[in-house]
Design an enzyme around this catalytic site. Structure first.
Site, mmCIF file in Angstrom:
data_model
loop_
_atom_site.group_PDB
_atom_site.id
_atom_site.type_symbol
_atom_site.label_atom_id
_atom_site.label_comp_id
_atom_site.label_asym_id
_atom_site.label_seq_id
_atom_site.Cartn_x
_atom_site.Cartn_y
_atom_site.Cartn_z
ATOM 1 N N ASP A 30 0.860 -1.192 0.000
ATOM 2 C CA ASP A 30 0.000 0.000 0.000
ATOM 3 C C ASP A 30 0.901 1.249 0.000
ATOM 4 O O ASP A 30 1.889 1.319 0.727
ATOM 5 C CB ASP A 30 -0.904 -0.018 1.244
ATOM 6 C CG ASP A 30 -2.040 0.975 1.134
ATOM 7 O OD1 ASP A 30 -3.201 0.545 1.084
ATOM 8 O OD2 ASP A 30 -1.766 2.201 1.090
ATOM 9 N N GLN A 93 -14.541 2.789 1.464
ATOM 10 C CA GLN A 93 -13.850 2.326 0.255
ATOM 11 C C GLN A 93 -13.531 3.513 -0.652
ATOM 12 O O GLN A 93 -14.412 4.316 -0.964
ATOM 13 C CB GLN A 93 -14.722 1.308 -0.500
ATOM 14 C CG GLN A 93 -14.013 0.685 -1.692
ATOM 15 C CD GLN A 93 -14.823 -0.429 -2.354
ATOM 16 O OE1 GLN A 93 -16.008 -0.597 -2.074
ATOM 17 N NE2 GLN A 93 -14.184 -1.175 -3.226
ATOM 18 N N HIS A 99 -10.232 -5.272 -2.914
ATOM 19 C CA HIS A 99 -8.905 -5.459 -2.303
ATOM 20 C C HIS A 99 -9.057 -5.825 -0.843
ATOM 21 O O HIS A 99 -9.960 -5.350 -0.161
ATOM 22 C CB HIS A 99 -8.026 -4.213 -2.457
ATOM 23 C CG HIS A 99 -8.659 -2.941 -1.996
ATOM 24 N ND1 HIS A 99 -9.588 -2.256 -2.751
ATOM 25 C CD2 HIS A 99 -8.511 -2.227 -0.859
ATOM 26 C CE1 HIS A 99 -9.972 -1.173 -2.105
ATOM 27 N NE2 HIS A 99 -9.342 -1.141 -0.941
HETATM 28 P P1 AMP Z 1 -9.773 1.595 0.476
HETATM 29 O O1 AMP Z 1 -9.938 2.882 1.241
HETATM 30 O O2 AMP Z 1 -10.169 0.396 1.276
HETATM 31 O O3 AMP Z 1 -10.450 1.646 -0.876
HETATM 32 O O4 AMP Z 1 -8.227 1.421 0.264
HETATM 33 C C1 AMP Z 1 -7.540 1.866 -0.851
HETATM 34 C C2 AMP Z 1 -6.078 1.750 -0.543
HETATM 35 O O5 AMP Z 1 -5.360 1.821 -1.740
HETATM 36 C C3 AMP Z 1 -5.533 2.831 0.389
HETATM 37 O O6 AMP Z 1 -4.968 2.215 1.541
HETATM 38 C C4 AMP Z 1 -4.493 3.542 -0.461
HETATM 39 O O7 AMP Z 1 -3.366 3.962 0.276
HETATM 40 C C5 AMP Z 1 -4.148 2.474 -1.484
HETATM 41 N N1 AMP Z 1 -3.647 2.950 -2.775
HETATM 42 C C6 AMP Z 1 -4.218 3.857 -3.579
HETATM 43 N N2 AMP Z 1 -3.488 4.026 -4.706
HETATM 44 C C7 AMP Z 1 -2.446 3.169 -4.618
HETATM 45 C C8 AMP Z 1 -1.339 2.857 -5.450
HETATM 46 N N3 AMP Z 1 -1.157 3.456 -6.635
HETATM 47 N N4 AMP Z 1 -0.452 1.921 -5.022
HETATM 48 C C9 AMP Z 1 -0.613 1.312 -3.843
HETATM 49 N N5 AMP Z 1 -1.652 1.555 -3.003
HETATM 50 C C10 AMP Z 1 -2.549 2.484 -3.378
#
Ligand code: AMP
Ligand code: ZN
Length: 135
Positions: A30, A93, A99
């Protein structure tokens, strides 16, 4: 899903720190970790969350989560692991490609868990009945 950021990570259009990949799933760090080693596990095929994901794919995502979770604990010397998936905007989300978060834990107090509330037996019984009726 052309504008899905995680689909772009799958297709390698966007770079990520991949820790595991097979035909159906991908795991990568992440970008804004909750703790050191925070990893995301996704299916390669786009779906928005667990509710619209085929069972066979969900199984693969869970099996990958277990495999990567074990490696995460060994690599970070964490003693615990939170796993979870936010489904829907109200659930927090932000990225609408399924994920599972794998969050290594080092100490119980480093993160505040969800607040718990008291509940009444009658309310629980009614709620359980309503849920069962909808299965
Ligand atoms: P959620 O809030 O459950 O949808 O989590 C989305 C997650 O994706 C968050 O923890 C972000 O930090 C992570 N995230 C968003 N863009 C990227 C990226 N390009 N590479 C890695 N993690 C990401
Ligand atoms: Zn996607």
């Amino acid at each position: 899903m052309n504008d899905c950021i995680f689909c772009k990570i799958v297709s390698k259009e966007i770079s990520s720190d991949i820790v595991y990949e097979d035909d159906f799933t991908l795991a990568f760090l992440d970008i804004h970790p909750v703790t050191k080693g925070h990893t995301l596990v996704i299916p390669k095929e786009h779906s928005s969350g667990i509710l619209d994901t085929e069972n066979a794919i969900l199984e693969k995502v869970i099996v990958t989560s277990k495999k990567v979770g074990k490696a995460l604990l060994a690599a970070t010397k964490a003693t615990g692991l939170n796993t979870g998936s936010n489904n829907g905007e109200s659930a927090g989300q932000d990225v609408f490609h399924l994920h599972f978060h794998l969050i290594p834990r080092f100490a119980k107090k480093e993160l505040k868990a969800w607040p718990h509330h008291d509940s009444e037996p009658k309310t629980r019984a009614e709620l359980a009945m309503r849920i069962k009726e909808n299965l």
